[in-house]
Design a protein around this motif. Structure first.
Motif, mmCIF file in Angstrom:
data_model
loop_
_atom_site.group_PDB
_atom_site.id
_atom_site.type_symbol
_atom_site.label_atom_id
_atom_site.label_comp_id
_atom_site.label_asym_id
_atom_site.label_seq_id
_atom_site.Cartn_x
_atom_site.Cartn_y
_atom_site.Cartn_z
ATOM 1 N N GLY A 89 -48.366 -60.821 -19.560
ATOM 2 C CA GLY A 89 -48.953 -62.206 -19.345
ATOM 3 C C GLY A 89 -47.767 -63.180 -19.080
ATOM 4 N N THR A 90 -48.259 -64.695 -18.883
ATOM 5 C CA THR A 90 -47.740 -65.600 -18.572
ATOM 6 C C THR A 90 -46.176 -65.903 -19.062
ATOM 7 O OG1 THR A 90 -49.705 -66.736 -17.922
ATOM 8 C CG2 THR A 90 -47.761 -68.091 -17.922
ATOM 9 N N ALA A 91 -46.189 -65.663 -20.324
ATOM 10 C CA ALA A 91 -44.811 -65.806 -21.087
ATOM 11 C C ALA A 91 -43.951 -64.790 -20.410
ATOM 12 C CB ALA A 91 -44.972 -65.919 -22.515
ATOM 13 N N ASP A 92 -44.157 -63.644 -20.435
ATOM 14 C CA ASP A 92 -43.480 -62.478 -20.060
ATOM 15 C C ASP A 92 -42.934 -62.830 -18.426
ATOM 16 O OD1 ASP A 92 -43.755 -61.054 -22.314
ATOM 17 O OD2 ASP A 92 -45.772 -60.145 -21.578
ATOM 18 N N VAL A 93 -43.682 -63.199 -17.599
ATOM 19 C CA VAL A 93 -43.433 -63.534 -16.129
ATOM 20 C C VAL A 93 -42.585 -64.576 -16.380
ATOM 21 C CG1 VAL A 93 -44.580 -64.326 -13.981
ATOM 22 C CG2 VAL A 93 -45.716 -62.854 -15.523
ATOM 23 N N VAL A 94 -42.651 -65.675 -17.006
ATOM 24 C CA VAL A 94 -41.549 -66.817 -17.157
ATOM 25 C C VAL A 94 -40.318 -65.923 -17.660
ATOM 26 C CG1 VAL A 94 -41.079 -68.984 -18.297
ATOM 27 C CG2 VAL A 94 -43.328 -68.541 -17.374
ATOM 28 N N THR A 95 -40.188 -65.366 -18.607
ATOM 29 C CA THR A 95 -39.133 -64.728 -19.136
ATOM 30 C C THR A 95 -38.480 -63.894 -17.997
ATOM 31 O OG1 THR A 95 -39.882 -64.739 -21.365
ATOM 32 C CG2 THR A 95 -38.103 -63.239 -20.823
ATOM 33 N N TYR A 96 -39.297 -63.205 -17.190
ATOM 34 C CA TYR A 96 -38.552 -62.404 -16.153
ATOM 35 C C TYR A 96 -37.947 -63.261 -15.062
ATOM 36 C CZ TYR A 96 -38.295 -58.996 -12.269
ATOM 37 O OH TYR A 96 -37.520 -58.289 -11.216
ATOM 38 N N ALA A 97 -38.764 -64.519 -14.701
ATOM 39 C CA ALA A 97 -37.939 -65.131 -13.543
ATOM 40 C C ALA A 97 -36.861 -65.971 -14.127
ATOM 41 C CB ALA A 97 -38.945 -66.398 -13.540
ATOM 42 N N GLU A 98 -36.881 -66.352 -15.468
ATOM 43 C CA GLU A 98 -35.638 -66.932 -16.039
ATOM 44 C C GLU A 98 -34.540 -65.768 -16.021
ATOM 45 O OE1 GLU A 98 -36.935 -68.442 -19.750
ATOM 46 O OE2 GLU A 98 -37.871 -70.291 -18.905
ATOM 47 N N ARG A 99 -34.783 -64.766 -16.418
ATOM 48 C CA ARG A 99 -33.577 -63.625 -16.396
ATOM 49 C C ARG A 99 -33.105 -63.106 -14.980
ATOM 50 N NH1 ARG A 99 -36.659 -59.867 -18.818
ATOM 51 N NH2 ARG A 99 -36.874 -58.469 -17.097
ATOM 52 N N GLY A 114 -44.085 -69.456 -6.014
ATOM 53 C CA GLY A 114 -44.942 -68.506 -6.643
ATOM 54 C C GLY A 114 -45.590 -69.099 -7.655
ATOM 55 N N ILE A 115 -46.892 -68.443 -8.289
ATOM 56 C CA ILE A 115 -47.774 -69.034 -9.204
ATOM 57 C C ILE A 115 -48.198 -67.926 -10.089
ATOM 58 C CG2 ILE A 115 -49.883 -68.495 -7.802
ATOM 59 C CD1 ILE A 115 -49.532 -71.444 -10.344
ATOM 60 N N THR A 116 -48.048 -68.491 -11.260
ATOM 61 C CA THR A 116 -48.243 -67.756 -12.586
ATOM 62 C C THR A 116 -49.246 -68.290 -13.666
ATOM 63 O OG1 THR A 116 -47.881 -65.923 -14.080
ATOM 64 C CG2 THR A 116 -46.372 -67.527 -13.979
ATOM 65 N N GLY A 117 -49.941 -68.003 -14.292
ATOM 66 C CA GLY A 117 -50.711 -68.631 -15.320
ATOM 67 C C GLY A 117 -51.778 -68.061 -15.913
ATOM 68 N N HIS A 118 -52.299 -69.094 -16.827
ATOM 69 C CA HIS A 118 -53.368 -68.296 -17.740
ATOM 70 C C HIS A 118 -54.730 -68.289 -17.116
ATOM 71 C CE1 HIS A 118 -50.595 -68.709 -21.170
ATOM 72 N NE2 HIS A 118 -50.679 -69.960 -21.224
ATOM 73 N N ARG A 119 -55.541 -67.285 -17.650
ATOM 74 C CA ARG A 119 -56.893 -67.242 -17.005
ATOM 75 C C ARG A 119 -57.651 -67.685 -18.078
ATOM 76 N NH1 ARG A 119 -57.331 -61.269 -15.582
ATOM 77 N NH2 ARG A 119 -59.542 -61.879 -14.930
ATOM 78 N N GLY A 120 -58.948 -68.081 -17.505
ATOM 79 C CA GLY A 120 -60.181 -68.551 -18.594
ATOM 80 C C GLY A 120 -60.037 -69.733 -19.130
ATOM 81 N N LEU A 121 -59.320 -70.655 -18.604
ATOM 82 C CA LEU A 121 -59.205 -71.957 -19.164
ATOM 83 C C LEU A 121 -60.353 -72.783 -19.087
ATOM 84 C CD1 LEU A 121 -55.772 -72.996 -17.136
ATOM 85 C CD2 LEU A 121 -55.880 -72.062 -19.499
ATOM 86 N N PRO A 122 -60.489 -73.459 -20.154
ATOM 87 C CA PRO A 122 -61.826 -74.327 -20.434
ATOM 88 C C PRO A 122 -61.841 -75.442 -19.258
ATOM 89 C CG PRO A 122 -60.336 -74.791 -22.256
ATOM 90 C CD PRO A 122 -59.690 -73.847 -21.084
ATOM 91 N N PRO A 123 -63.225 -75.712 -18.930
ATOM 92 C CA PRO A 123 -63.416 -76.738 -17.796
ATOM 93 C C PRO A 123 -62.367 -78.079 -17.556
ATOM 94 C CG PRO A 123 -65.376 -75.948 -18.613
ATOM 95 C CD PRO A 123 -64.433 -75.700 -19.595
ATOM 96 N N LYS A 124 -62.302 -78.621 -19.004
ATOM 97 C CA LYS A 124 -61.366 -79.729 -18.800
ATOM 98 C C LYS A 124 -60.176 -79.485 -18.477
ATOM 99 C CE LYS A 124 -59.270 -83.375 -21.595
ATOM 100 N NZ LYS A 124 -59.299 -84.123 -23.092
ATOM 101 N N THR A 125 -59.524 -78.415 -18.895
ATOM 102 C CA THR A 125 -58.294 -77.902 -18.610
ATOM 103 C C THR A 125 -58.047 -77.486 -17.362
ATOM 104 O OG1 THR A 125 -57.776 -77.330 -21.084
ATOM 105 C CG2 THR A 125 -56.350 -76.196 -19.365
ATOM 106 N N GLU A 126 -58.976 -76.808 -16.707
ATOM 107 C CA GLU A 126 -59.118 -76.595 -15.036
ATOM 108 C C GLU A 126 -58.973 -77.712 -14.412
ATOM 109 O OE1 GLU A 126 -61.996 -74.791 -11.795
ATOM 110 O OE2 GLU A 126 -62.418 -74.226 -13.927
#
Length: 157
Positions: free
Chosen positions: A131-141, A4-16
């Motif tokens: 948001g991404t942090a909440d999804v990570v927390t849920y996965a860990e839980r 599965g994938i989760t992640g931040h949207r709206g990342l700057p071009p270099k980060t993309e």
């Protein structure tokens, strides 16, 4: 392997660029047996889905709400529609409004389908519920292993 994938949207071009390279490495190490699971939002969700399909692997999509597409940037609609049509399976929450609760519900379904979660995450708290942090927390839980991708030099606006 269901990834599965989760992640931040709206990342700057270099980060993309950095994130796309890291995702390509993750997918290529597991393809073609990989089944990618994504909500196919703009950003890492869609980049991952495209890489999964390019590698000859299967894509499953989670749709958080009936009005989810409407809440995505208009310039992403064509990509969203194309990826949705290429999915081997589509999972729906049954919710109508595309709000933070629907996004988190969709992410919970996604995590439940995955053997492992990839998180394009800067390690910071979520800027809003679901948001991404909440999804990570849920996965860990729930015991789903999570691999964080945040390449050196990556930034978030």
């Amino acid at each position: 392997m269901r990834l599965g994938i989760t992640g931040h949207r709206g990342l700057p071009p270099k980060t993309e660029r950095l994130v796309r390279l890291a995702l390509e490495d993750e997918v290529s190490r597991r393809a073609p047996e990989l089944v990618g699971v994504s909500c196919i939002a703009d950003g890492p969700d869609a980049w991952f889905a495209e890489l999964v399909l390019k590698a000859g692997s299967r894509l499953e999509v989670v749709v958080p709400a009936e009005k989810y597409r409407e809440g995505l940037p208009e310039e992403h609609h064509e990509t969203y529609d194309r990826l949705l049509k290429q999915a081997t399976e589509v999972h729906r929450t049954g919710l109508v409004e595309s709000d933070s609760q629907a996004h988190m519900t969709g992410s919970e379904i996604l995590v439940g389908l995955a053997d492992e979660l990839i998180a394009v995450w800067d390690g910071q708290p979520a800027r809003g519920y679901g948001g991404t942090a909440d999804v990570v927390t849920y996965a860990e839980r729930t015991g789903v292993p999570t691999r964080v991708i945040w390449p050196k030099g990556a930034t978030r606006d």
